[in-house]
Design a protein around this motif. Structure first.
Motif, PDB file in Angstrom:
ATOM      1  N   ASP A 172       0.837  -1.197   0.000  1.00 46.49           N
ATOM      2  CA  ASP A 172       0.000   0.000   0.000  1.00 46.49           C
ATOM      3  C   ASP A 172       0.875   1.252   0.000  1.00 46.49           C
ATOM      4  N   LEU A 173       0.559   2.197  -0.871  1.00 47.29           N
ATOM      5  CA  LEU A 173       1.395   3.381  -1.044  1.00 47.29           C
ATOM      6  C   LEU A 173       1.442   4.244   0.214  1.00 47.29           C
ATOM      7  N   LEU A 174       0.318   4.391   0.897  1.00 45.48           N
ATOM      8  CA  LEU A 174       0.303   5.181   2.131  1.00 45.48           C
ATOM      9  C   LEU A 174       1.169   4.519   3.197  1.00 45.48           C
ATOM     10  N   ARG A 175       1.049   3.209   3.322  1.00 49.14           N
ATOM     11  CA  ARG A 175       1.864   2.479   4.297  1.00 49.14           C
ATOM     12  C   ARG A 175       3.350   2.660   3.994  1.00 49.14           C
ATOM     13  N   TYR A 176       3.701   2.588   2.720  1.00 47.55           N
ATOM     14  CA  TYR A 176       5.100   2.798   2.333  1.00 47.55           C
ATOM     15  C   TYR A 176       5.560   4.208   2.691  1.00 47.55           C
ATOM     16  N   ALA A 177       4.761   5.206   2.320  1.00 46.48           N
ATOM     17  CA  ALA A 177       5.152   6.598   2.540  1.00 46.48           C
ATOM     18  C   ALA A 177       5.313   6.912   4.021  1.00 46.48           C
ATOM     19  N   ARG A 178       4.510   6.273   4.864  1.00 38.64           N
ATOM     20  CA  ARG A 178       4.567   6.532   6.297  1.00 38.64           C
ATOM     21  C   ARG A 178       5.805   5.918   6.948  1.00 38.64           C
ATOM     22  N   ASP A 179       6.373   4.881   6.319  1.00 38.73           N
ATOM     23  CA  ASP A 179       7.572   4.243   6.876  1.00 38.73           C
ATOM     24  C   ASP A 179       8.363   3.603   5.738  1.00 38.73           C
ATOM     25  N   SER A 180       8.880   4.439   4.862  1.00 39.85           N
ATOM     26  CA  SER A 180       9.569   3.937   3.672  1.00 39.85           C
ATOM     27  C   SER A 180      10.847   3.186   4.019  1.00 39.85           C
ATOM     28  N   HIS A 181      11.539   3.626   5.060  1.00 37.11           N
ATOM     29  CA  HIS A 181      12.804   2.979   5.421  1.00 37.11           C
ATOM     30  C   HIS A 181      12.581   1.517   5.809  1.00 37.11           C
ATOM     31  N   ALA A 182      11.528   1.253   6.571  1.00 39.54           N
ATOM     32  CA  ALA A 182      11.248  -0.124   6.984  1.00 39.54           C
ATOM     33  C   ALA A 182      10.946  -1.000   5.772  1.00 39.54           C
ATOM     34  N   ALA A 183      10.150  -0.483   4.835  1.00 38.00           N
ATOM     35  CA  ALA A 183       9.787  -1.257   3.647  1.00 38.00           C
ATOM     36  C   ALA A 183      11.009  -1.536   2.778  1.00 38.00           C
ATOM     37  N   GLU A 184      11.844  -0.529   2.592  1.00 35.38           N
ATOM     38  CA  GLU A 184      13.030  -0.697   1.751  1.00 35.38           C
ATOM     39  C   GLU A 184      14.069  -1.585   2.431  1.00 35.38           C
ATOM     40  N   ASP A 185      14.241  -1.426   3.740  1.00 31.56           N
ATOM     41  CA  ASP A 185      15.208  -2.256   4.465  1.00 31.56           C
ATOM     42  C   ASP A 185      14.811  -3.726   4.412  1.00 31.56           C
ATOM     43  N   GLN A 186      13.524  -3.997   4.575  1.00 32.53           N
ATOM     44  CA  GLN A 186      13.058  -5.379   4.521  1.00 32.53           C
ATOM     45  C   GLN A 186      13.314  -5.979   3.143  1.00 32.53           C
ATOM     46  N   LEU A 187      13.074  -5.190   2.100  1.00 29.81           N
ATOM     47  CA  LEU A 187      13.305  -5.673   0.742  1.00 29.81           C
ATOM     48  C   LEU A 187      14.788  -5.934   0.502  1.00 29.81           C
ATOM     49  N   GLN A 188      15.631  -5.039   0.972  1.00 31.10           N
ATOM     50  CA  GLN A 188      17.063  -5.202   0.739  1.00 31.10           C
ATOM     51  C   GLN A 188      17.661  -6.343   1.554  1.00 31.10           C
ATOM     52  N   ARG A 189      17.054  -6.656   2.692  1.00 29.29           N
ATOM     53  CA  ARG A 189      17.514  -7.832   3.440  1.00 29.29           C
ATOM     54  C   ARG A 189      17.209  -9.110   2.664  1.00 29.29           C
ATOM     55  N   SER A 190      16.100  -9.092   1.933  1.00 25.78           N
ATOM     56  CA  SER A 190      15.755 -10.250   1.109  1.00 25.78           C
ATOM     57  C   SER A 190      16.579 -10.292  -0.170  1.00 25.78           C
ATOM     58  N   LEU A 191      16.970  -9.110  -0.639  1.00 24.64           N
ATOM     59  CA  LEU A 191      17.716  -9.002  -1.901  1.00 24.64           C
ATOM     60  C   LEU A 191      18.955  -8.139  -1.665  1.00 24.64           C
ATOM     61  N   PRO A 192      20.005  -8.715  -1.093  1.00 22.42           N
ATOM     62  CA  PRO A 192      21.160  -7.919  -0.657  1.00 22.42           C
ATOM     63  C   PRO A 192      22.173  -7.569  -1.746  1.00 22.42           C
ATOM     64  N   SER A 193      21.902  -7.882  -2.999  1.00 22.22           N
ATOM     65  CA  SER A 193      22.900  -7.636  -4.043  1.00 22.22           C
ATOM     66  C   SER A 193      23.127  -6.140  -4.242  1.00 22.22           C
ATOM     67  N   PRO A 194      24.389  -5.731  -4.475  1.00 30.41           N
ATOM     68  CA  PRO A 194      24.699  -4.307  -4.711  1.00 30.41           C
ATOM     69  C   PRO A 194      23.970  -3.737  -5.923  1.00 30.41           C
ATOM     70  N   ALA A 195      23.827  -4.553  -6.967  1.00 29.79           N
ATOM     71  CA  ALA A 195      23.165  -4.067  -8.185  1.00 29.79           C
ATOM     72  C   ALA A 195      21.713  -3.705  -7.900  1.00 29.79           C
ATOM     73  N   PHE A 196      21.026  -4.564  -7.151  1.00 29.15           N
ATOM     74  CA  PHE A 196      19.632  -4.270  -6.841  1.00 29.15           C
ATOM     75  C   PHE A 196      19.528  -3.083  -5.888  1.00 29.15           C
ATOM     76  N   GLY A 197      20.430  -3.013  -4.906  1.00 30.23           N
ATOM     77  CA  GLY A 197      20.409  -1.888  -3.975  1.00 30.23           C
ATOM     78  C   GLY A 197      20.577  -0.560  -4.686  1.00 30.23           C
ATOM     79  N   SER A 198      21.460  -0.529  -5.678  1.00 30.75           N
ATOM     80  CA  SER A 198      21.680   0.692  -6.456  1.00 30.75           C
ATOM     81  C   SER A 198      20.448   1.046  -7.275  1.00 30.75           C
ATOM     82  N   ALA A 199      19.822   0.032  -7.885  1.00 29.27           N
ATOM     83  CA  ALA A 199      18.622   0.269  -8.692  1.00 29.27           C
ATOM     84  C   ALA A 199      17.475   0.759  -7.813  1.00 29.27           C
TER      85      ALA A 199
END
Length: 292
Positions: free
Chosen positions: A199-226
């Motif tokens: 949900d976009l509102l949920r993301y906007a209210r805590d974007s760092h948590a959403a992005e951190d969770q995604l990057q923990r699942s996908l830790p590659s530098p290429a994906f992190g940069s994208a």
């Protein structure tokens, strides 16, 4: 007689001085007018430049209409149900829409970004271009705001009608994320799809948590940069700017999210009564679904 002659001789000199002063005053007024026009253009032109991004809404709109036809019997609270009831309803909930806009106005007033606003006027439904499955209602409103206030309102209209993180991304931005996965971790597509459906509102209210969770699942530098590139240059950044603060909190508490689809049709900007403030008139199309 001598005094009379001196007075007569002085008249041309006085007239010349008066003319010079008048010319100086006229030049001063012209310069002031040019400065005001330049100031308005510096605000209006960047705002106009953002309007082509509204074309993204048209693409999303067609997808949303198709989804609405496929999700008639979905469970309460799902994306399909919220789409049918709130984003592209068959009939606009006028009070809900007006309450949402008035809440934004009140928030901007508290932040000293908006000083006054007119009544919100919403017209009757009418055909929306050549799209047979969509109709629109004209919505007009005027307000006095500074540059930040105008940008906040325009960004709000860009977010109206979007439901998920994926809705806020352009096709090339989504393609960039998938491409970075295919190179190193094709299995991570499931995690990415979960992020895009957030949900976009949920993301906007805590974007760092959403992005951190995604990057923990996908830790590659290429994906992190994208991911960093996409989140810092897309409507996701606008969503944080509009929804992160008090407005986002209240729109969630009052259950005014998601917002019905809105498309700007025209707006005008004039210099306001104080430096840095402007009189703005805005007309939006409020989109509705036609048929069952």
């Amino acid at each position: 007689m001598t005094f009379y002659l001196l007075l007569r001789r002085a008249h041309p000199i006085l007239a010349l001085i008066a003319g010079a002063l008048s010319l100086a005053l006229s030049i001063s007024l012209i310069i002031k007018h040019v400065e005001v026009v330049r100031e308005v253009k510096e605000v209006a032109v960047p705002l106009v430049a953002t309007l082509p991004a509204m074309e993204k809404h048209l693409t999303v709109l067609k997808e949303q209409v198709e989804l609405s036809e496929l999700n008639r019997a979905t469970e309460v609270g799902s994306i399909g149900e919220r789409l049918n009831v709130y984003v592209l309803p068959r009939e606009t909930d006028l009070q809900r829409l007006i309450s949402t806009i008035e809440l934004l106005e009140l928030t901007l007033k508290k932040q000293n970004q908006l000083s006054q606003a007119s009544d919100i006027v919403i017209g009757e439904p009418r055909p929306y271009g050549s799209e047979p499955t969509v109709s629109s209602r004209p919505l007009t409103v005027s307000f006095a705001a500074n540059e930040e206030g105008m940008q906040q309102i325009l960004l709000f209209t860009q977010l109206a009608g979007l439901l998920t993180v994926g809705d806020a991304l352009a096709d090339d931005e989504i393609a960039l994320l998938y491409a970075s996965l295919e190179e190193e971790n094709p299995v991570g597509i499931v995690s990415l799809e979960q992020f895009l459906s957030l949900d976009l509102l949920r993301y906007a209210r805590d974007s760092h948590a959403a992005e951190d969770q995604l990057q923990r699942s996908l830790p590659s530098p290429a994906f992190g940069s994208a991911l960093k590139s996409v989140t810092k240059s897309s409507l996701l950044l606008s969503a944080q700017r509009v929804l992160l603060g008090d407005f986002g909190r209240q729109i969630e508490e009052k259950r005014l999210w998601p917002v019905q689809f809105l498309l700007p049709q025209w707006f005008s900007v004039e210099a306001g009564g104080a430096p840095g403030w402007y009189k703005v008139s805005l007309q939006l199309s409020v989109l509705e679904r036609v048929g069952e």
